[in-house]
Design a protein around this motif. Structure first.
Motif, short mmCIF file in Angstrom:
data_model
loop_
_atom_site.label_atom_id
_atom_site.label_comp_id
_atom_site.label_asym_id
_atom_site.label_seq_id
_atom_site.Cartn_x
_atom_site.Cartn_y
_atom_site.Cartn_z
N ALA A 1 0.83 -1.20 0.00
CA ALA A 1 0.00 0.00 0.00
C ALA A 1 0.87 1.26 0.00
CB ALA A 1 -0.94 0.00 1.20
N LEU A 2 1.92 1.25 0.80
CA LEU A 2 2.83 2.40 0.81
C LEU A 2 3.50 2.57 -0.55
CD1 LEU A 2 4.35 2.10 4.39
CD2 LEU A 2 2.94 3.98 3.49
N GLY A 3 3.80 1.46 -1.20
CA GLY A 3 4.36 1.53 -2.55
C GLY A 3 3.40 2.17 -3.53
N VAL A 4 2.15 1.80 -3.44
CA VAL A 4 1.13 2.39 -4.31
C VAL A 4 1.02 3.89 -4.05
CG1 VAL A 4 -1.36 2.49 -4.75
CG2 VAL A 4 -0.20 0.28 -4.68
N LEU A 5 1.02 4.28 -2.80
CA LEU A 5 0.83 5.69 -2.45
C LEU A 5 2.05 6.56 -2.74
CD1 LEU A 5 -1.08 5.22 0.92
CD2 LEU A 5 -2.02 6.09 -1.23
N THR A 6 3.24 5.98 -2.74
CA THR A 6 4.45 6.79 -2.93
C THR A 6 5.10 6.56 -4.29
OG1 THR A 6 5.78 5.12 -1.77
CG2 THR A 6 4.94 6.97 -0.47
N VAL A 7 5.47 5.33 -4.57
CA VAL A 7 6.21 5.03 -5.81
C VAL A 7 5.34 5.29 -7.04
CG1 VAL A 7 7.39 3.23 -7.12
CG2 VAL A 7 7.71 3.39 -4.64
N LEU A 8 4.10 4.80 -7.01
CA LEU A 8 3.24 5.00 -8.18
C LEU A 8 2.88 6.46 -8.38
CD1 LEU A 8 0.91 1.89 -8.19
CD2 LEU A 8 3.00 2.30 -9.48
N ARG A 9 2.80 7.23 -7.32
CA ARG A 9 2.57 8.68 -7.45
C ARG A 9 3.73 9.32 -8.19
NH1 ARG A 9 -0.66 12.66 -5.15
NH2 ARG A 9 0.36 14.66 -4.89
N TRP A 10 4.95 8.93 -7.84
CA TRP A 10 6.14 9.44 -8.49
C TRP A 10 6.14 9.06 -9.98
CZ3 TRP A 10 10.33 6.87 -10.76
CH2 TRP A 10 11.42 7.66 -11.08
N VAL A 11 5.77 7.81 -10.28
CA VAL A 11 5.70 7.35 -11.68
C VAL A 11 4.65 8.15 -12.45
CG1 VAL A 11 5.08 5.38 -13.15
CG2 VAL A 11 6.58 5.05 -11.18
N GLU A 12 3.49 8.38 -11.85
CA GLU A 12 2.44 9.18 -12.50
C GLU A 12 2.93 10.58 -12.83
OE1 GLU A 12 -0.79 9.18 -9.74
OE2 GLU A 12 -1.70 7.38 -10.60
N ARG A 13 3.60 11.21 -11.90
CA ARG A 13 4.10 12.56 -12.13
C ARG A 13 5.12 12.60 -13.24
NH1 ARG A 13 4.44 15.40 -6.20
NH2 ARG A 13 2.20 15.72 -6.02
N ARG A 14 5.99 11.61 -13.27
CA ARG A 14 7.01 11.54 -14.36
C ARG A 14 6.33 11.35 -15.70
NH1 ARG A 14 12.74 11.61 -13.44
NH2 ARG A 14 12.91 10.36 -15.29
N ALA A 15 5.31 10.51 -15.73
CA ALA A 15 4.61 10.25 -16.99
C ALA A 15 3.89 11.51 -17.49
CB ALA A 15 3.63 9.10 -16.82
N ARG A 16 3.28 12.25 -16.57
CA ARG A 16 2.57 13.48 -16.95
C ARG A 16 3.51 14.56 -17.43
NH1 ARG A 16 -0.85 13.63 -11.77
NH2 ARG A 16 -2.30 11.97 -12.21
#
Length: 156
Positions: free
Chosen positions: A133-148
């Motif tokens: 869950a912490l991975g989803v909330l932190t790592v995936l947020r970072w990936v989303e921002r990079r993609a945008r």
């Protein structure tokens, strides 16, 4: 039932609260509507309800009364209660163009599930789910921002 027997549930509740607190701390850092304390309380409550049901079933005072507790009904009750709290964290903007708080509502449901998992005494699984869950909330947020933002510049 002796008072010492009653305290057997306490370590599980504390563990669930610590795991829920880790996720709540992440939400707190992002200044979300439900943070550290709320996540701790939701996880701890879920673990307490499952631990309490186990204690009642083991208590000799209720053994001859034909008492039966379906653990899945307790899970349903926890989920219903958390859904009510989660709904309170979701806000729609006045223009109706955006909705905020859905991730926090989902994180509350997740910490309830973590508390339930601890209540069933699956401690390692609860820890693994917390890390995910912490991975989803932190790592995936970072990936989303990079993609945008279009990702790394060419040559990087």
């Amino acid at each position: 039932m002796e008072w010492f027997d009653e305290l057997r549930t306490l370590p599980g509740v504390l563990y669930a609260m610590a795991l829920g607190g880790a996720i709540g701390f992440e939400r707190e850092l992002k200044d979300r509507p439900a943070g550290f304390r709320t996540h701790m309380l939701v996880a701890g409550t879920a673990a307490l309800l499952l631990g309490l049901s186990r204690m009642v079933l083991e208590d000799g005072r209720y053994g001859g009364a034909g008492l039966q507790i379906d653990p899945l009904r307790l899970v349903e009750a926890v989920v219903a209660g958390v859904s009510f709290i989660g709904a309170g964290t979701i806000f729609a903007s006045r223009s109706g163009e955006s909705v905020q708080g859905i991730t926090t509502a989902a994180s509350l449901l997740m910490v309830a599930a973590i508390g339930i998992t601890v209540g069933f005494r699956y401690h390692l699984l609860a820890l693994a789910i917390t890390v995910l869950a912490l991975g989803v909330l932190t790592v995936l947020r970072w990936v989303e921002r990079r993609a945008r933002s279009g990702g790394p510049a060419r040559g990087d």
